[in-house]
Design an enzyme around this catalytic site. Structure first.
Site, PDB file in Angstrom:
ATOM      1  N   HIS A  36      46.578  72.822  38.140  1.00  0.00           N
ATOM      2  CA  HIS A  36      46.252  71.432  37.807  1.00  0.00           C
ATOM      3  C   HIS A  36      45.891  71.268  36.332  1.00  0.00           C
ATOM      4  O   HIS A  36      45.122  70.382  35.967  1.00  0.00           O
ATOM      5  CB  HIS A  36      45.138  70.882  38.725  1.00  0.00           C
ATOM      6  CG  HIS A  36      45.588  70.750  40.150  1.00  0.00           C
ATOM      7  ND1 HIS A  36      46.272  69.639  40.605  1.00  0.00           N
ATOM      8  CD2 HIS A  36      45.493  71.599  41.201  1.00  0.00           C
ATOM      9  CE1 HIS A  36      46.562  69.814  41.897  1.00  0.00           C
ATOM     10  NE2 HIS A  36      46.098  70.998  42.273  1.00  0.00           N
ATOM     11  N   THR A  37      46.435  72.142  35.520  1.00  0.00           N
ATOM     12  CA  THR A  37      46.234  72.022  34.070  1.00  0.00           C
ATOM     13  C   THR A  37      47.485  71.451  33.404  1.00  0.00           C
ATOM     14  O   THR A  37      47.393  70.894  32.318  1.00  0.00           O
ATOM     15  CB  THR A  37      45.948  73.404  33.450  1.00  0.00           C
ATOM     16  OG1 THR A  37      46.884  74.337  33.989  1.00  0.00           O
ATOM     17  CG2 THR A  37      44.534  73.863  33.754  1.00  0.00           C
ATOM     18  N   GLY A 115      57.943  73.460  51.449  1.00  0.00           N
ATOM     19  CA  GLY A 115      56.757  72.594  51.453  1.00  0.00           C
ATOM     20  C   GLY A 115      55.430  73.329  51.448  1.00  0.00           C
ATOM     21  O   GLY A 115      54.410  72.784  51.844  1.00  0.00           O
ATOM     22  N   LEU A 118      55.352  77.051  47.057  1.00  0.00           N
ATOM     23  CA  LEU A 118      56.131  78.019  46.284  1.00  0.00           C
ATOM     24  C   LEU A 118      57.261  77.324  45.517  1.00  0.00           C
ATOM     25  O   LEU A 118      58.202  77.955  45.058  1.00  0.00           O
ATOM     26  CB  LEU A 118      56.690  79.120  47.196  1.00  0.00           C
ATOM     27  CG  LEU A 118      55.619  79.945  47.922  1.00  0.00           C
ATOM     28  CD1 LEU A 118      56.270  81.022  48.789  1.00  0.00           C
ATOM     29  CD2 LEU A 118      54.649  80.583  46.941  1.00  0.00           C
ATOM     30  N   SER A 119      57.157  76.005  45.418  1.00  0.00           N
ATOM     31  CA  SER A 119      58.067  75.219  44.580  1.00  0.00           C
ATOM     32  C   SER A 119      59.519  75.215  45.026  1.00  0.00           C
ATOM     33  O   SER A 119      60.427  75.300  44.203  1.00  0.00           O
ATOM     34  CB  SER A 119      58.011  75.710  43.129  1.00  0.00           C
ATOM     35  OG  SER A 119      56.925  75.147  42.504  1.00  0.00           O
ATOM     36  N   SER A 120      59.713  75.092  46.329  1.00  0.00           N
ATOM     37  CA  SER A 120      61.091  74.975  46.805  1.00  0.00           C
ATOM     38  C   SER A 120      61.739  73.709  46.236  1.00  0.00           C
ATOM     39  O   SER A 120      62.933  73.703  45.918  1.00  0.00           O
ATOM     40  CB  SER A 120      61.120  74.946  48.331  1.00  0.00           C
ATOM     41  OG  SER A 120      60.217  73.979  48.814  1.00  0.00           O
ATOM     42  N   GLU A 153      61.264  64.182  39.318  1.00  0.00           N
ATOM     43  CA  GLU A 153      60.144  64.322  40.268  1.00  0.00           C
ATOM     44  C   GLU A 153      59.158  63.152  40.104  1.00  0.00           C
ATOM     45  O   GLU A 153      58.689  62.569  41.083  1.00  0.00           O
ATOM     46  CB  GLU A 153      59.453  65.658  39.990  1.00  0.00           C
ATOM     47  CG  GLU A 153      58.272  65.971  40.858  1.00  0.00           C
ATOM     48  CD  GLU A 153      58.635  66.746  42.107  1.00  0.00           C
ATOM     49  OE1 GLU A 153      59.590  67.536  42.066  1.00  0.00           O
ATOM     50  OE2 GLU A 153      57.957  66.543  43.126  1.00  0.00           O
ATOM     51  N   ASP A 165      56.467  73.801  37.315  1.00  0.00           N
ATOM     52  CA  ASP A 165      57.364  74.387  38.317  1.00  0.00           C
ATOM     53  C   ASP A 165      58.814  74.389  37.838  1.00  0.00           C
ATOM     54  O   ASP A 165      59.534  75.385  37.970  1.00  0.00           O
ATOM     55  CB  ASP A 165      57.261  73.624  39.641  1.00  0.00           C
ATOM     56  CG  ASP A 165      55.832  73.560  40.156  1.00  0.00           C
ATOM     57  OD1 ASP A 165      55.011  74.346  39.668  1.00  0.00           O
ATOM     58  OD2 ASP A 165      55.558  72.728  41.026  1.00  0.00           O
TER      59      ASP A 165
HETATM   60  C1  GLA Z   1      52.358  71.257  41.854  1.00  0.00           C
HETATM   61  C2  GLA Z   1      52.986  70.497  40.696  1.00  0.00           C
HETATM   62  C3  GLA Z   1      52.746  71.219  39.359  1.00  0.00           C
HETATM   63  C4  GLA Z   1      51.271  71.564  39.183  1.00  0.00           C
HETATM   64  C5  GLA Z   1      50.691  72.208  40.429  1.00  0.00           C
HETATM   65  C6  GLA Z   1      49.201  72.386  40.346  1.00  0.00           C
HETATM   66  O1  GLA Z   1      52.995  72.484  42.024  1.00  0.00           O
HETATM   67  O2  GLA Z   1      54.372  70.352  40.880  1.00  0.00           O
HETATM   68  O3  GLA Z   1      53.229  70.433  38.301  1.00  0.00           O
HETATM   69  O4  GLA Z   1      50.532  70.432  38.811  1.00  0.00           O
HETATM   70  O5  GLA Z   1      50.973  71.463  41.598  1.00  0.00           O
HETATM   71  O6  GLA Z   1      48.878  73.276  39.331  1.00  0.00           O
END
Ligand code: GLA
Length: 371
Positions: A36-37, A115, A118-120, A153, A165
């Protein structure tokens, strides 16, 4: 070609009855530290993993097929609340950037747990972006593709995420984490020689489902923006601990997480540069505590995993991704992984939680064209 790329090609052939012109794939990621940075202009240290989404694509009739969902959808310019939103979002963002995208047809296959943090979805965007760029000779530099996927996004899918991501999926190098300054977009690979150190990365998917749009993600982002306004700084990246006395309530807690987390990323990069994995691990535990207590995005299951990991000899553990459910990550001696998964499974069932799923993940290369 990777197996997942062959699967996408095979799905393409069986659905469309011809050969694809372009095949590409993009990885998911774990975030080692820096949560969350990104949307606060701060620092992150993600690492692409050996799970990918592949796309096989040609010019065609706008049919989009997912072999994971065994579902054919049509290209559309509006959100459908489905997997197809991500490729559609990228095509929309390309159109909106003035590259009118002709009709195309594509098949997708992936092995990133869906979901779960892991950024699918970013991998789906990155793979689509890279493939369309190749198919239509758009000549996008990778960094611009990452920005475009972030825009997709934010403005099509409706999640006010940062760029971590998409950037990690498109620009990661093998055997390394990626230290990224989310304001300047300067990045450098930080070698992650885990195997030599007898360590592994173990992901615990708590299988508590979350959907970023319907959770507090956008709410957290908005509070951070308000906190920066209260402090009179451009973004929370520009605040330091001594400023925080001007804040109260949620703004104080959220800002304290962001300010301390940025510091932890810098310390983690420093630790990794010296191969000091114990120090990295301590920072991961601290990051989790801050996400739990100040940013308030953890869950009972994620907290339980982190504590079980600590007892089982992990050097560090934390939730990874947005939180609100999904996955946690442990940095653990390889010979303790099995014990950790065994105890964790047992305790989760004992406490009436869902049975967790475990994934050993390895640092991997970013998005690539395979054909
Ligand atoms: C999700 C968002 C990222 C990031 C993280 C938290 O993965 O897609 O941009 O903000 O949450 O660090």
């Amino acid at each position: 070609m990777r197996e997942i790329e062959l699967s996408a090609a095979q799905a393409y052939r069986s659905r469309f009855g011809s050969e694809p012109e372009v095949i590409a794939s993009a990885p998911g990621r774990v975030n080692i530290i820096g949560e969350h940075t990104d949307y606060n202009g701060g620092f992150v240290l993600p690492c692409a993993i050996d799970r990918r989404v592949a796309i096989a694509v040609s010019r065609g009739n706008d049919g989009l097929y997912s072999s994971n969902f065994d579902e054919m959808r049509a290209r559309a310019s509006r959100r459908q609340c489905s997997w197809v939103d991500y490729p559609n979002a990228v095509a929309w963002a390309l159109d909106d950037a003035g590259h009118s995208i002709p009709r195309f047809q594509a098949a997708f296959a992936g092995d990133i747990p869906l979901g779960g943090g892991l950024s699918s979805s970013a991998a789906l965007e990155a793979a689509t972006g890279l493939a369309l760029d190749a198919l239509f000779n758009l000549g996008f530099p990778r960094v611009n593709l990452a920005k475009l996927c972030k825009r997709a996004e934010n403005d099509f899918v409706g999640v006010q995420s940062g760029i971590m991501d998409q950037y990690a999926s498109l620009l990661s190098e093998p055997n390394a984490a990626l230290f990224l300054d989310c304001r300047t977009l300067d990045a450098r690979p930080v070698p992650l020689q885990l195997q030599t150190a007898g360590l592994g990365l173990l992901v615990c998917d708590t299988r508590v489902k979350r959907s970023l749009g319907s959770t507090g993600y956008n709410d957290r982002q908005a509070t951070c923006v308000r906190a920066a306004q209260t402090l009179g700084v451009r973004e929370l990246r520009d605040a330091d601990l001594s400023d925080l006395s001007q804040l109260t309530g949620d703004e104080l807690k959220r800002a304290r997480h962001v300010v301390t987390e940025n510091g932890r990323v810098l310390a983690a990069v420093n630790a990794l540069d010296r191969q000091n994995f114990s120090q990295l691990g301590r920072l991961m535990f601290d990051s989790h505590a801050s996400l739990r207590d100040d940013f308030e995005v953890s869950t009972t299951e994620l907290d339980a995993f982190v504590e079980i990991a600590r007892e089982s000899g992990a050097l560090g553990a934390r939730l990874t991704g947005a939180g609100f459910g999904g996955c946690a990550l442990a940095l653990i001696p390889s010979d303790r992984e099995e014990e950790l998964t065994r105890i964790c499974r047992h305790r989760f069932l004992d406490q009436g939680f869902k049975e967790p799923a475990f994934h050993r993940v390895r640092p991997a290369r970013g998005a690539e064209r395979a054909l």
